[in-house]
Design a protein around this motif. Structure first.
Motif: not given
Lengths: 733, 733
Positions: A611, A630, A642-643, A645-647, A657
Motif C-alpha cells: 500500500m 474525503e 491506502h489504508k 487506520d482509525d483504531s 503498524r
C-alpha cells in the motif's frame, strides 16, 4: 542429481537444493572506475556498488592458498577436457573442483564482516503476523510447500508483476500470452520432461513414507559426523562425500545407503533402493481417463507450441519476444525453506526468438555495472567481479549482446523491486552444469540467509525447443528470412506416394506425410541411402516406427531459385521465479529501528510496497472523520492504494503498524487539519521525516512519490518540516 | 442435473448447459421515468437504456396467451408449495412451469426484431486469425475445452482484470488474497464438492468413450424428432422430454436410455448405465501417493479457510470483503461453445463478510437503473423490467442493500468493460434453483449468439461455508462483536477430561477436544441429554465417530457477564467468470464497416482495448523513422501500450488491420510531420474521424483518452479536423 537433469530442460531457476555456498565479494580498484564513468548516450546509470566495502588485504592473505588450490584443480579439469580424457576422469576432477570451491567459499563467508543484524525468526514472525503469506490450509493441518498470500503479500506480488509487465512487455514491446496449465503428455514428452524431470527418492518399505534421497543421505552422514566417537578419518571422508553428493547418480547413492546401512529416520524400517520420481503432477483430462496430462512444470512450453501463431502475429518477422506470467507446479519430494522451494509458484518467462544475437538497444545499457561471477573465475578460484555488461560482452565473458542486454535488464528490474545491489550477482553456469545445446547461461542470484538463491535464469537455449516440437509433431516451427539476393540451391525433398501411404498406414498417413515433409537435409540424405542400400527406411514418430519402402517414398533433388531461407530461430530465455524474488526482497528490506528491536519494518520501495499510504486520524474525534473520508475518496480517484487506520492506538503505535507492512507514506489528520487552510502531516517511513502540506495536495504528491516521479527530498524541499514528536504528545489531542 | 448440484455449492456462474432460452426485453413506460430522474446526491448516473426499442403492442398481443399460461402454472407451483404438497407433485409442476417458460421465451425470441447482422463465423475467423485466442496445443492435435490467449486476448483479459482490481479491490478497499490451486481432499469434502460436484455420463462399454448423458439423450431424441416417419404424437412427446431433461435424475435418464434403446452414437456399442462423474481434476500431493488433492473448482474456498487470518488483518472488525483472482479447473465431460464451457478458467471472486446487510454506500448507487428479471416475473410469465436498484430493494425484489449494492457495482463494471447494456440482465434464481441456505441469488447474464450466458453470480450464501469448515476442523470461524451493553448470559460448555481423552483416543485427542470446543448450543444440549439418558454420546468428526462417556466429558452451565457476542458472519459472494465476460465483450463489440462486410473490427472501450494506439509511418520513407522511434519511446514513458506498424501496406489497409484488433487510436507520421512544427494525425477507430495535432501532445492525449479522462469529442474540439482520405491518396507520398 536434479541439477544436471533440470538443466537440460530449464535454465535452473528452480534447480536443485539451495546452495549453502556463500561468496563474499571482492571489490578492487575497478570500483574507482565507476566514479569517472564516461558520459552515457541516453541513460544515466548510477553505480549501485558505490558503497561496497573494499576487500581487506588481511583476509585476502588468508584466502590466497585456497584460491590457488581451486585454480590448480580448475586447470586440471580444463586440461583433461582438452585432452578428451575419459569421462569418468573428468567427472572425478570436477567433483574435486567443487569440493575446493566450497571450502574457499565457506572460508570467505566466515571471514566476511557481519554486515547487519538479520534475524530470520523475527522477520518470519512479522510475515506471519501481518499475513504477508502463510501455510495453505493451516486449519486443516496444512500442506508443506504450499502458501497462501494474504493482502500484503498478494499486493506486493501483484505490484512486482505489474512492474515486470512495464519493464518487459511494454518497454520491450513483447507479445504476452496466457496458455493452459493442464498439458497433455506428448508435449512434455517432446520437451523431455516426462523422461528426465525427476529426483531420486527412497521409500520406507512398510509405511510408504518417502524421502528425497540426497536429503536423507546428507542428514544421515551429518549425524554420523557429529557423533563423538566417529574417527577423524571417517569424518574427513564424510565431508568429501557430502560435497560430491550433488553430482552422484542412483548407483552411487545406492552404494552409500548400503555402506552406511541407512534406514528410515522416522520408523527405523528398511528403505527401498533409489526410485526416480517424476516431479510433475499428473491427472487425466476428460472423463475417459485415457488422456494423460500434467500440470505444467514451467510456462515456456506454452510459448513454444504457439510459435507459428506468434510469428504470424508479428507478420513473419524476427526477432520478437513472447512472454508469459503464470503458475507452474512441481511435486517436490520434500519442500523446504519457505517460499524458496514450493510446489506451486508464479513464474514470468520470456522467450526471445532471434536470428542474430546482436541487439539494437545494447548501446543503451552497455555501461550498466554488474557483479559477474564467470565460469572462468569460479574455476580459477577468483571472486566475482564488477564489470559493465559492455565490457563483459566485449571480452567474451558473456556470449553475445542479446544475452547481455537481457542480463542488464534483469539487473535493473531487480534493483527497481528492492533487491540490494550488494546482494545480487550473476553467476555463469560452468561447462558441466549447462545443457549440451545451450551456449551460455547466467543465473541472477540473491544473497539471503539461506545462501545465494537462484532467482532468475537467463539462458541462450539455441534452437533446441522448437526443434524438439518440430520432430514430435512434423510441423516445421521455423521462420523465413528474405535473402539479400536470390540464390540457386539444390532442393532435396522426400516425395511421398500419398495413395500408397494412405492405403498402407491409414490413420497414420497424415503423420507420416508430415514427418517426411519436416525432414532436414541430414535426414533426407539418410533416407535416400537407406532406401538405396537397404531397400527400406524406418521412420520414427510419436506414434511409433514405420517401415517405408521405395514404392512408398523417394528422394528428389532439384535446382531452384530461392528468395528466402528458412531458419529455426535461437531462443534467449530469461525466466523469473517471482516467489523467490519476493522472499529476497523481504529479507533485503527487513529493518529494525535504531535502539528498538521490537520496531521492525520493511523498507520496501514505494513502487512495489503493498500500500502506498496510510491515513491516520490523530484520535477518534468525530471532527476528523469527514476529512479522512474525503481524503480516502480522493486517493481512490488518484488510484493510490491506502489504508485508513482509525483504531484507538496512539499515533506512534499506528505509525509502527503501518511501517511493519512497508507502507512508505502516512498522512495524519489532526486538529490543525480542521482549521483553514486545511493541512495535514505527511511522514516518510524510512527517515521518519515529516512535513506539513495542504490536504488537497496529498493525492497527487503521494501518487507521484509512489510512481517514483518525485523524490522525498523534493517534497521536503517544497513543504515545511513538521517537528511534532511521533508520540503525538505535542498535538492538541 | 448439474444445475441443481452445482447450485448447492457455487452460485452458478458456471452451472449447467447454456440456456438456449433468449428473452426479448419489453420496455414499457418505465423508460420515460429515467428521463426525469430526480437529481442524485453525488454520482450522476446516465441511463443506458435510453435507446432501447419500445415493445411492439402487436407482439405483446401474440405473447399474451403464452404469458397467461406461464402465470397459471406459476400460481399452481406457488399454491402447492404453500400447501406443502408432496415433493414429487411440486417437482412435476415446476417441470411443467419450465416447459411453458421456454415456449414463451422461444416465441419472444422469434418475434424480436433482428437488431443487427451478427455473423459468428466471421468473428471467430477474426479471433483466430489475429490470435485473440485459439485452441491449446493445436500442433499436437489440441485438447477440447482448453484455450491459449494470444497477445491481444491476453492484453484484453489483463486489462479487464486490472479494471476489476480498481473497481473492487481499490474502490471497495477489499483484501486481495492469492491462494493455492492444489487443494487437499478434506477441504473440498467440507465444502461438499467431493460428494456432489458431478455430472451424469455414460460410457461406451467397449471403447470406454464417454458422453455427457443429457447431451447424448438430447442428440438422440432430436434425431428421432427430425426423422420423416416419426409420428406427430411422438414428436410432441419428445419435445416435452427435451424441456424436462434438465431436471431429470439418473433413474429417469436411465429409463429414457432403455426406452429409446440408445447406443454409442460413434461406435454403435452398448452404453453403461448413468455414472456420476466428479468434475474435479484429481492428483496426488507429494511423492507418497497418499495425500489426495484436487485442482480447485472455484477460488472461494481459499478465502474461507483463511477467514481467521483475514479477520485478524482487519483488526477483528466486520464487515470486510476479501477477493481473489485466479484460475479454477473443471473436468467437463464435453466442453463446448468456445470460451463459454472450458476446463480451465480465470475467476474473480469476492466474499463479503458482514453481520448486517445494510450498506453504507448504498445511497451512492441506488439510482442505477438495471434490467431485472425477478423470480416472480419468471413465474408469472412477465418480462424482465427496468428498475433502479433502490426501488428493487425497497420493494423486496432484491433481498437486501448489500446484495443490491454489489449488483449495481457488477452492472457498472460490466458496462465499463464494454458489455452492451441492452444485452445485460440480472436474473434471480427461482426457489427451486437456489441452494437451501441461500436467501437470494442473482446472475448477471449477457445476451450472446448462444443465448443468455451467466457471466457473474451474486449470491447471499448466509453463513454456510464458514459453518461447514468449522464443523470439519473444530476451529471456530467466527467474529466477535462488542455488545452495546454487557449482559448476563448462561454459558453452556463441554468440559473435556483431557487426561482421559488423551489416554483413550491418543492421536485423535486434539481433534476431539477441538470438536467439543466448537459445539454450538444445540449440539451441547444434545450432548448433555445423551450422556444423561444413554450414558454415552457419539461424536462425528472428519476422522470418523468416537463414543464419549460421562467420565470423558461433561456439560457445564454457568452465568457469565459478556461484553461481546460471537457471530458467524453472512457472506455475499459476487463471482465473475472472466472468460465468459471476455467472450461476450467480443460479441457485443464486433462490427462491420458500412458497405464493406470484409472490414470487421472490435469497437472495444479504450480502457480494455489490448493496445491503446497504433503508430503508422505513411510509407517506408527513411525520414519518418526517427519520429516513429521517438514517439514510440514517449508512449512507453507515458505507459501507453502501442504497436508500430511499418509494414508495406497502404495506410488504409493498415488502419483496417489495427481496427481488427480493436486499437482505438492511430497516429500517422507523414511528410508534414517532418516540417516544423512537427504534427501528426490522430484517428479514432469507431468514427474514423481524424484530427491534426502537435507530435509532442500525442502521448498525454492518448493516455488520457485511454484512461477515459478525456473524450474524443473533447479532442475534436481542441484540434483541427484532418480531411485526408483514408486511402492516403491525397498525401504527398
Amino acid at each position: 542429481m536434479r541439477n544436471i537433469l533440470t538443466l537440460v530442460y530449464k535454465c535452473s531457476v528452480f534447480s536443485k537444493s539451495l546452495p549453502a555456498v556463500t561468496t563474499q565479494y571482492r571489490f578492487n580498484h575497478q570500483l574507482q572506475q565507476w566514479g569517472s564513468n564516461k558520459s552515457h548516450r541516453k541513460i544515466k546509470i548510477s553505480n549501485p556498488f558505490r558503497d561496497i566495502i573494499m576487500a581487506d588485504p588481511k583476509i585476502e592473505e588468508i584466502l590466497a592458498p585456497l584460491r590457488a588450490s581451486v585454480k590448480e584443480q580448475g586447470d586440471l579439469v580444463r586440461k583433461l577436457k582438452e585432452e578428451k580424457a575419459p569421462e569418468i576422469d573428468i567427472k572425478k576432477a570436477v567433483a574435486e573442483l567443487k569440493t575446493r570451491k566450497k571450502v574457499l567459499e565457506d572460508k570467505e563467508l566466515s571471514l566476511a564482516p557481519v554486515e547487519e543484524n538479520f534475524d530470520r525468526a523475527k522477520m518470519e514472525d512479522l510475515i506471519k503476523r501481518r499475513f504477508f503469506y502463510d501455510q495453505s490450509f493451516a486449519i486443516y493441518g496444512g500442506i508443506t510447500g504450499q502458501f497462501d498470500f494474504g493482502p500484503m503479500g498478494c499486493a506486493l506480488k501483484s505490484n512486482m508483476i505489474q512492474l515486470w509487465r512495464k519493464y518487459f512487455i511494454l518497454q520491450e514491446q513483447m507479445l504476452e500470452v496466457d496458455c493452459s496449465i493442464l498439458t497433455p503428455e506428448p508435449v512434455l514428452k517432446a520437451s523431455g520432461h516426462v523422461e528426465r524431470f525427476a529426483d531420486l527418492m527412497t521409500k520406507d518399505v512398510k509405511s510408504g513414507e518417502c524421502f528425497r534421497l540426497d536429503h536423507l543421505i546428507k542428514a544421515h552422514l551429518e549425524k554420523i559426523k557429529s557423533e563423538k566417537n566417529t574417527k577423524a578419518e571417517l569424518k574427513a571422508e564424510i565431508e568429501d562425500i557430502l560435497v560430491k553428493l550433488d553430482g552422484m547418480n542412483a548407483d552411487e547413492m545406492s552404494a552409500l545407503m548400503k555402506r552406511f546401512d541407512m534406514k528410515s529416520p522416522i520408523s527405523g524400517n528398511e528403505l527401498t533402493p533409489p526410485i526416480e520420481f517424476n516431479l510433475m503432477f499428473n491427472t487425466q483430462i476428460g472423463p475417459s481417463g485415457l488422456v494423460k496430462g500434467f500440470l505444467r512444470p514451467e510456462t515456456a512450453q506454452g510459448i513454444f507450441v504457439n510459435f507459428k501463431r506468434l510469428l504470424e502475429f508479428n507478420q513473419g518477422r524476427l526477432p520478437f519476444a513472447a512472454a508469459q506470467i503464470g503458475n507452474s507446479f512441481r511435486n517436490e519430494i520434500s519442500p523446504r525453506s519457505g517460499l524458496l522451494r514450493v510446489r506451486e509458484f508464479t513464474m514470468c518467462e520470456i522467450e526471445h526468438f532471434c536470428d542474430s544475437k546482436d541487439h539494437p538497444k545494447f548501446e543503451s545499457i552497455k555501461d550498466t555495472p554488474m557483479l559477474l561471477y564467470s565460469a572462468d573465475n569460479q574455476e580459477q578460484g577468483k571472486p566475482a567481479e564488477i564489470l559493465t555488461i559492455g565490457e563483459a560482452v566485449a571480452k567474451g565473458i558473456v556470449n553475445n549482446e542479446t544475452l547481455g542486454y537481457f542480463m542488464a535488464r534483469i539487473h535493473l528490474y531487480m534493483l527497481a523491486v528492492g533487491i540490494d545491489p550488494k546482494k545480487l550477482r550473476f553467476r555463469q553456469h560452468m561447462g558441466n552444469e549447462m545443457a549440451h545445446y545451450a551456449c551460455d547461461c547466467w543465473d541472477a542470484e540473491c544473497l539471503s540467509s539461506y545462501g545465494w538463491v537462484e532467482c532468475v535464469g537467463c539462458a541462450d537455449r539455441s534452437a533446441y525447443d522448437l526443434t524438439q516440437h518440430t520432430k514430435a509433431t512434423g510441423i516445421r516451427l521455423a521462420a523465413e528470412k528474405k535473402l539479400p539476393a536470390p540464390k540457386q540451391v539444390e532442393i532435396v525433398e522426400a516425395v511421398p506416394n500419398k495413395a500408397a501411404i494412405g492405403k498402407e498406414f491409414k490413420k497414420d498417413a497424415k503423420l507420416i506425410n508430415d514427418s517426411l515433409a519436416a525432414m532436414d537435409s541430414a535426414a533426407l540424405e539418410d533416407l535416400q541411402q537407406k532406401l538405396e542400400n537397404d531397400g527400406s527406411y524406418t521412420l520414427s514418430t510419436q506414434n511409433g516406427e514405420f517401415k517405408l519402402t521405395p514404392n512408398i517414398v523417394s528422394v528428389k533433388k532439384t535446382q531452384k531459385t530461392v528468395h528466402v531461407e528458412e531458419i529455426i530461430p535461437s531462443v534467449i530465455e530469461p525466466s523469473f521465479g517471482i516467489g523467490r524474488i519476493l522472499y529476497c526482497i523481504l529479507e533485503h528490506n527487513f529493518k529494525m529501528r535504531d535502539g528498538d528491536e521490537q520496531r521492525t519494518y520493511f523498507s520496501l520501495p514505494p513502487t512495489v510496497a503493498p500500500m502506498k499510504c496510510a491515513v491516520l486520524p490523530l484520535s477518534g474525534n468525530a471532527e476528523f472523520q469527514p476529512f479522512v473520508r474525503e481524503l480516502s475518496q480522493e486517493l481512490i480517484s488518484a488510484d493510490v492504494s491506502h489504508k485508513v487506520d482509525d483504531s484507538s492506538g496512539s499515533i506512534g503505535r499506528r505509525y509502527a503498524r503501518t511501517d511493519e507492512i512497508g507502507v512508505p507514506y502516512a498522512v495524519t489528520v489532526d486538529f490543525d487539519t480542521i482549521k483553514e487552510p486545511h493541512t495535514v502531516t505527511l511522514r516518510e517511513r524510512d527517515s521518519m521525516g515529516q512535513i506539513r502540506m495542504p490536504l488537497t495536495d496529498v493525492p497527487v504528491v503521494v501518487r507521484d512519490l509512489a510512481n517514483s516521479k518525485i523524490s522525498w527530498a523534493h517534497v521536503e524541499e517544497k513543504y515545511p518540516k513538521f517537528e511534532q514528536q511521533e508520540s503525538g504528545k505535542g498535538a492538541a489531542a
